[in-house]
Design a protein around this motif. Sequence first.
Motif, PDB file in Angstrom:
ATOM      1  N   THR A   1     -23.618 149.287 107.481  1.00 13.15           N
ATOM      2  CA  THR A   1     -24.708 148.938 106.571  1.00 13.15           C
ATOM      3  C   THR A   1     -24.292 149.241 105.139  1.00 13.15           C
ATOM      4  N   VAL A   2     -25.044 148.678 104.183  1.00 10.64           N
ATOM      5  CA  VAL A   2     -24.781 148.911 102.765  1.00 10.64           C
ATOM      6  C   VAL A   2     -24.923 150.395 102.464  1.00 10.64           C
ATOM      7  N   HIS A   3     -25.936 151.039 103.050  1.00  6.36           N
ATOM      8  CA  HIS A   3     -26.138 152.465 102.825  1.00  6.36           C
ATOM      9  C   HIS A   3     -24.940 153.277 103.354  1.00  6.36           C
ATOM     10  N   ALA A   4     -24.434 152.907 104.544  1.00  6.75           N
ATOM     11  CA  ALA A   4     -23.299 153.610 105.134  1.00  6.75           C
ATOM     12  C   ALA A   4     -22.052 153.409 104.286  1.00  6.75           C
ATOM     13  N   GLN A   5     -21.868 152.179 103.729  1.00 10.46           N
ATOM     14  CA  GLN A   5     -20.712 151.912 102.879  1.00 10.46           C
ATOM     15  C   GLN A   5     -20.773 152.773 101.617  1.00 10.46           C
ATOM     16  N   LYS A   6     -21.933 152.866 100.994  1.00  3.76           N
ATOM     17  CA  LYS A   6     -22.080 153.662  99.774  1.00  3.76           C
ATOM     18  C   LYS A   6     -21.820 155.138 100.065  1.00  3.76           C
ATOM     19  N   THR A   7     -22.328 155.633 101.206  1.00  5.58           N
ATOM     20  CA  THR A   7     -22.145 157.036 101.567  1.00  5.58           C
ATOM     21  C   THR A   7     -20.668 157.316 101.810  1.00  5.58           C
ATOM     22  N   SER A   8     -19.997 156.395 102.510  1.00  4.96           N
ATOM     23  CA  SER A   8     -18.576 156.555 102.801  1.00  4.96           C
ATOM     24  C   SER A   8     -17.765 156.578 101.507  1.00  4.96           C
ATOM     25  N   LYS A   9     -18.060 155.650 100.556  1.00  2.00           N
ATOM     26  CA  LYS A   9     -17.354 155.606  99.284  1.00  2.00           C
ATOM     27  C   LYS A   9     -17.643 156.855  98.467  1.00  2.00           C
ATOM     28  N   GLY A  10     -18.864 157.340  98.536  1.00  2.00           N
ATOM     29  CA  GLY A  10     -19.243 158.540  97.797  1.00  2.00           C
ATOM     30  C   GLY A  10     -18.454 159.754  98.268  1.00  2.00           C
ATOM     31  N   ARG A  11     -18.210 159.858  99.573  1.00  2.74           N
ATOM     32  CA  ARG A  11     -17.427 160.970 100.100  1.00  2.74           C
ATOM     33  C   ARG A  11     -15.985 160.887  99.613  1.00  2.74           C
ATOM     34  N   GLN A  12     -15.426 159.671  99.583  1.00  2.89           N
ATOM     35  CA  GLN A  12     -14.049 159.506  99.124  1.00  2.89           C
ATOM     36  C   GLN A  12     -13.932 159.829  97.644  1.00  2.89           C
ATOM     37  N   ALA A  13     -14.889 159.379  96.860  1.00  8.57           N
ATOM     38  CA  ALA A  13     -14.834 159.602  95.419  1.00  8.57           C
ATOM     39  C   ALA A  13     -14.980 161.076  95.092  1.00  8.57           C
ATOM     40  N   GLY A  14     -15.761 161.812  95.857  1.00  3.17           N
ATOM     41  CA  GLY A  14     -15.982 163.222  95.585  1.00  3.17           C
ATOM     42  C   GLY A  14     -14.883 164.123  96.148  1.00  3.17           C
ATOM     43  N   ARG A  15     -13.944 163.559  96.926  1.00  2.00           N
ATOM     44  CA  ARG A  15     -12.893 164.350  97.542  1.00  2.00           C
ATOM     45  C   ARG A  15     -11.919 164.832  96.476  1.00  2.00           C
ATOM     46  N   GLU A  16     -11.531 166.071  96.573  1.00  2.00           N
ATOM     47  CA  GLU A  16     -10.622 166.666  95.599  1.00  2.00           C
ATOM     48  C   GLU A  16      -9.184 166.527  96.085  1.00  2.00           C
ATOM     49  N   HIS A  17      -8.254 166.242  95.165  1.00  2.00           N
ATOM     50  CA  HIS A  17      -6.836 166.167  95.511  1.00  2.00           C
ATOM     51  C   HIS A  17      -6.194 167.515  95.276  1.00  2.00           C
ATOM     52  N   ARG A  18      -5.304 167.892  96.178  1.00  2.00           N
ATOM     53  CA  ARG A  18      -4.517 169.099  96.005  1.00  2.00           C
ATOM     54  C   ARG A  18      -3.077 168.662  95.815  1.00  2.00           C
ATOM     55  N   PHE A  19      -2.395 169.270  94.866  1.00  2.00           N
ATOM     56  CA  PHE A  19      -1.004 168.936  94.594  1.00  2.00           C
ATOM     57  C   PHE A  19      -0.143 170.160  94.849  1.00  2.00           C
ATOM     58  N   LEU A  20       0.974 169.967  95.555  1.00  2.00           N
ATOM     59  CA  LEU A  20       1.912 171.034  95.848  1.00  2.00           C
ATOM     60  C   LEU A  20       3.270 170.663  95.276  1.00  2.00           C
ATOM     61  N   ASN A  21       3.961 171.640  94.682  1.00  2.00           N
ATOM     62  CA  ASN A  21       5.298 171.364  94.162  1.00  2.00           C
ATOM     63  C   ASN A  21       6.335 171.520  95.272  1.00  2.00           C
ATOM     64  N   SER A  22       7.612 171.353  94.936  1.00  2.00           N
ATOM     65  CA  SER A  22       8.655 171.367  95.963  1.00  2.00           C
ATOM     66  C   SER A  22       8.844 172.736  96.616  1.00  2.00           C
ATOM     67  N   GLN A  23       8.337 173.798  95.998  1.00  2.00           N
ATOM     68  CA  GLN A  23       8.401 175.117  96.614  1.00  2.00           C
ATOM     69  C   GLN A  23       7.168 175.421  97.460  1.00  2.00           C
ATOM     70  N   GLY A  24       6.185 174.518  97.470  1.00  2.00           N
ATOM     71  CA  GLY A  24       4.983 174.696  98.268  1.00  2.00           C
ATOM     72  C   GLY A  24       3.844 175.357  97.528  1.00  2.00           C
TER      73      GLY A  24
END
Length: 150
Positions: A2-25
């Motif tokens: 549904t449109v509501h489910a699509q918006k909720t799914s996109k909202g979760r992806q947009a709010g997800r935080e990225h973590r970055f690790l360097n070559s030493q971890g």
Amino acid sequence: MTVHAQKTSKGRQAGREHRFLNSQGAEVKTRDEAFAPVQEVAAEAVLTTAKLQLHNGPVTFDLEVKYNPNTYPYVVTGGRITSGICGAPWDITGGSFGEQLRLEAKRSGPGSCADSVTIVGEYQNPPSYRGTYGFQGATSTFRHTTRYEC
């Protein structure tokens, strides 16, 4: 979906935080920091040791090979032949291993044995090298099988 489910799914992806690790971890703040070249690395960080054992009939050489694990074929930076060869110990002065094995060593122990040995071979399974070695610049005087020690 549904449109509501699509918006909720996109909202979760947009709010997800990225973590970055360097070559030493270690965690860093940005993607650029994660992929930045390492500025200073201690010499110990780019060396590791492999234990090998060369067999030629009743003759067995014990080898401790120091190499750079960030190269391939692995560049040998030093090590020792600790036993089994006249004049042991011997200092491994260079070489490489991967599909092919090449080790050069100089006698550092006592005695009137040869001053240098060169070991060459090709990789085979189970993990080992079959080839030849010789003294004073020769490489094909004696046959050997050299295997990894665990």
